[in-house]
Design a protein around this motif. Structure first.
Motif, PDB file in Angstrom:
ATOM      1  N   LEU A  17      -8.119   4.957  -8.361  1.00  0.00           N
ATOM      2  CA  LEU A  17      -6.868   4.516  -7.746  1.00  0.00           C
ATOM      3  C   LEU A  17      -7.068   3.280  -6.875  1.00  0.00           C
ATOM      4  O   LEU A  17      -6.284   2.322  -6.939  1.00  0.00           O
ATOM      5  CB  LEU A  17      -6.275   5.650  -6.912  1.00  0.00           C
ATOM      6  CG  LEU A  17      -5.651   6.807  -7.695  1.00  0.00           C
ATOM      7  CD1 LEU A  17      -5.373   7.989  -6.763  1.00  0.00           C
ATOM      8  CD2 LEU A  17      -4.372   6.359  -8.387  1.00  0.00           C
ATOM      9  N   HIS A  66      -5.774  -0.517  -7.849  1.00  0.00           N
ATOM     10  CA  HIS A  66      -4.844  -1.186  -6.942  1.00  0.00           C
ATOM     11  C   HIS A  66      -5.408  -2.532  -6.473  1.00  0.00           C
ATOM     12  O   HIS A  66      -4.687  -3.533  -6.422  1.00  0.00           O
ATOM     13  CB  HIS A  66      -4.562  -0.292  -5.737  1.00  0.00           C
ATOM     14  CG  HIS A  66      -3.371  -0.725  -4.941  1.00  0.00           C
ATOM     15  ND1 HIS A  66      -2.070  -0.540  -5.370  1.00  0.00           N
ATOM     16  CD2 HIS A  66      -3.276  -1.359  -3.744  1.00  0.00           C
ATOM     17  CE1 HIS A  66      -1.232  -1.030  -4.477  1.00  0.00           C
ATOM     18  NE2 HIS A  66      -1.934  -1.535  -3.481  1.00  0.00           N
ATOM     19  N   LEU A  89      -0.597   6.368  -3.766  1.00  0.00           N
ATOM     20  CA  LEU A  89      -1.207   6.154  -5.074  1.00  0.00           C
ATOM     21  C   LEU A  89      -1.496   7.518  -5.703  1.00  0.00           C
ATOM     22  O   LEU A  89      -1.980   8.424  -5.025  1.00  0.00           O
ATOM     23  CB  LEU A  89      -2.508   5.356  -4.928  1.00  0.00           C
ATOM     24  CG  LEU A  89      -2.407   4.018  -4.182  1.00  0.00           C
ATOM     25  CD1 LEU A  89      -3.789   3.387  -4.034  1.00  0.00           C
ATOM     26  CD2 LEU A  89      -1.453   3.072  -4.877  1.00  0.00           C
ATOM     27  N   TYR A 102       0.826  -1.200   0.000  1.00  0.00           N
ATOM     28  CA  TYR A 102       0.000   0.000   0.000  1.00  0.00           C
ATOM     29  C   TYR A 102       0.863   1.255   0.000  1.00  0.00           C
ATOM     30  O   TYR A 102       1.002   1.942   1.001  1.00  0.00           O
ATOM     31  CB  TYR A 102      -0.948  -0.011   1.207  1.00  0.00           C
ATOM     32  CG  TYR A 102      -1.818  -1.238   1.193  1.00  0.00           C
ATOM     33  CD1 TYR A 102      -2.945  -1.297   0.382  1.00  0.00           C
ATOM     34  CD2 TYR A 102      -1.474  -2.359   1.927  1.00  0.00           C
ATOM     35  CE1 TYR A 102      -3.710  -2.441   0.321  1.00  0.00           C
ATOM     36  CE2 TYR A 102      -2.250  -3.510   1.875  1.00  0.00           C
ATOM     37  CZ  TYR A 102      -3.362  -3.538   1.068  1.00  0.00           C
ATOM     38  OH  TYR A 102      -4.111  -4.680   1.012  1.00  0.00           O
TER      39      TYR A 102
END
Length: 201
Positions: free
Chosen positions: A122, A126, A13, A10
């Motif tokens: 985003l 992801h 982004l 993570y």
């Protein structure tokens, strides 16, 4: 999942003028300012806390992150350099590769703008392309009609209603509207989101 591996999944982004930055304790002032923009705590069907309780809100989010059940981000509008809200991945089920997007709220001044569209792009990109999710869940209060329309606008399917599902901040019990996007739908949803993003550029 190993916490070090979990954390590397993570990163920040970025899409056009929007950044999703992993939440940190020093984001408190930015989130307070975003919450004050529209007095978001007065909306009983959102997860936004009272601005004076932002430290507690962030501490809880970071604790949940350490427990591996939530990945909180702050939303940065790069056009202004301001933090304008927050959103999270939550409720992971790695057995079926399902993840939920939630804890989302934005400053009133950026609601119904390019911000939410870019954030959803985003997060979904992801989830499906990096995390290899099979499904992504979104939920909202049955009274939050703006949120329901925004979710439907990106192409999510309405799965149903969980009746008497959760408490609101005012103590009333809410019905929750559930939506999902599955892997086979991602290409079409991605195209729709990119079209919407182009309209804002």
């Amino acid at each position: 999942m190993n916490q070090d591996v979990f954390a590397t999944l993570y990163p920040t982004l970025c899409c056009h003028d929007v950044q999703l930055i992993p939440m940190q304790a020093n984001h408190v002032q930015g989130l307070m300012d975003a919450c004050l923009d529209g007095k978001l705590w007065e909306l009983h069907y959102t997860s936004a806390p009272h601005y004076s309780e932002m430290n507690v809100y962030i501490e809880k989010a970071l604790t949940q992150k350490a427990q591996g059940i939530r990945i909180p981000f702050v939303v940065m509008d790069q056009r202004t350099g301001r933090i304008v809200g927050t959103t999270s991945f939550r409720d992971f089920d790695w057995n079926v590769r399902r993840v939920e997007i939630g804890y989302t709220w934005y400053a009133q001044s950026v609601q119904r703008t390019h911000i939410n569209t870019n954030c959803k792009f985003l997060l979904l990109q992801h989830a499906f392309e990096i995390l290899q999710a099979n499904s992504v869940i979104l939920r909202t209060d049955i009274l939050n009609l703006k949120s329901q329309k925004a979710i439907e606008r990106i192409g999510a399917k309405r799965d149903g209603i969980l009746r008497q599902d959760a408490l609101r901040k005012d103590g009333s019990i809410r019905d929750t509207v559930m939506f999902s996007i599955v892997r086979d739908e991602w290409i079409d949803v991605k195209g729709r989101l990119l079209d919407l993003i182009d309209q804002h550029c």
